[in-house]
Scaffold this active site. Structure first.
Site, mmCIF file in Angstrom:
data_model
loop_
_atom_site.group_PDB
_atom_site.id
_atom_site.type_symbol
_atom_site.label_atom_id
_atom_site.label_comp_id
_atom_site.label_asym_id
_atom_site.label_seq_id
_atom_site.Cartn_x
_atom_site.Cartn_y
_atom_site.Cartn_z
ATOM 1 N N HIS A 175 -5.648 3.965 -5.335
ATOM 2 C CA HIS A 175 -5.125 2.607 -5.393
ATOM 3 C C HIS A 175 -6.219 1.643 -5.855
ATOM 4 C CE1 HIS A 175 -6.553 0.621 -1.417
ATOM 5 N NE2 HIS A 175 -7.368 1.606 -1.703
ATOM 6 N N CYS A 215 -3.319 -2.924 -9.412
ATOM 7 C CA CYS A 215 -2.701 -1.754 -8.781
ATOM 8 C C CYS A 215 -1.572 -1.189 -9.651
ATOM 9 C CB CYS A 215 -2.225 -2.085 -7.368
ATOM 10 S SG CYS A 215 -0.908 -3.324 -7.236
ATOM 11 N N HIS A 242 1.750 -4.259 -3.211
ATOM 12 C CA HIS A 242 0.651 -3.335 -3.517
ATOM 13 C C HIS A 242 1.221 -1.936 -3.671
ATOM 14 C CE1 HIS A 242 -3.375 -1.872 -3.871
ATOM 15 N NE2 HIS A 242 -3.303 -1.129 -2.782
#
Length: 246
Positions: A214, A135, A202
């Site tokens: 993402h 990510c 994240h």
């Protein structure tokens, strides 16, 4: 590649199975040699990590010609991460498959070779490899390609969020040029989320029109509607100071 070099590579791949092996092919006094190296990856799911010390030893011995690693229980087909790291290394890469058949001793299969050709991983549809294509890598690549902003890279262990590390600390983000925002996100804003973790672990990029880019572990990078579970897991949104909006 000399037959003796290939044999040494195959022996190393079998000895390290089910972990990935890694090593270097070096020209020493005009002769080709395979030098086995250590793999410092913490888990089997983490891309192999060849220590700088082992590379330095190889350079002291001769000219480094190529990097080698194995794909346990998988074809030797290069992954997106292999192609990206091949570009970064500037070296030829050889990949050998190794696995078991019907419970017998592991043996090697095919070998594939790749060279630096200018490859860049796509923003959407890239394979996941922690520390190489994850990510944060996606956020970095988006800022570089779409906004012309260079962000630092950071060495990160697999499961770093459970080991007392904090890749997305506000102090680090502030040093990189990000500030917290309030209100509705705009294109290029970084969305920071917390997913089954004691800390924020994240990140995604808001694309506008209710869409977020993402990359989750074990999945291809993707564009998804921002809202619902993603909004519920959002801890903050930051914007880089160099991003300009009309």
């Amino acid at each position: 590649m000399q037959p003796t070099t290939l044999q040494a590579i195959q022996a190393h791949a079998v000895a390290e199975y089910p972990r990935e092996c890694c090593g270097l092919i070096v020209a020493i006094e005009g002769h080709e040699h395979y030098l086995p190296c250590r793999n410092l990856a913490g888990t089997p799911s983490e891309h192999f990590r060849l220590p700088a010390e082992d590379y330095a030893v190889a350079e002291d011995k001769g000219e480094v010609l190529a990097l080698v690693h194995s794909h346990p229980d998988a074809a030797a087909t290069p992954s997106d991460a292999d192609r990206v790291m091949c570009e970064h290394s500037g070296l030829t890469w050889h990949i050998v498959s190794v696995g078991q058949v019907d419970g017998e001793a592991p043996e090697c299969g095919d070998l594939q070779t790749i060279h630096p050709t200018g490859y860049v991983a796509p923003l959407v549809g890239r394979q996941f490899a922690h520390g190489v294509l994850d990510c944060y890598s996606l956020v970095r690549d988006f800022h570089e390609r779409e906004l012309g902003i260079s962000l630092s890279d950071y060495t990160r262990d697999d499961d770093w969020w459970d080991k007392g590390q904090d890749l997305y600390s506000l102090e680090r983000l502030h040093a990189e040029g990000f500030d917290l925002i309030e209100g509705e996100p705009r294109r290029g804003d970084m969305i920071l989320m917390q997913i089954r973790s004691p800390v924020t672990n994240h990140a995604g990029v808001y694309l506008g029109d209710g869409q977020m880019l993402h990359h989750l572990h074990g999945r291809l990078s993707e564009t998804v509607p921002y809202g619902g579970m993603w909004a519920e897991r959002t801890r903050c949104i930051v914007r880089h100071r160099e991003v300009r909006h009309d």
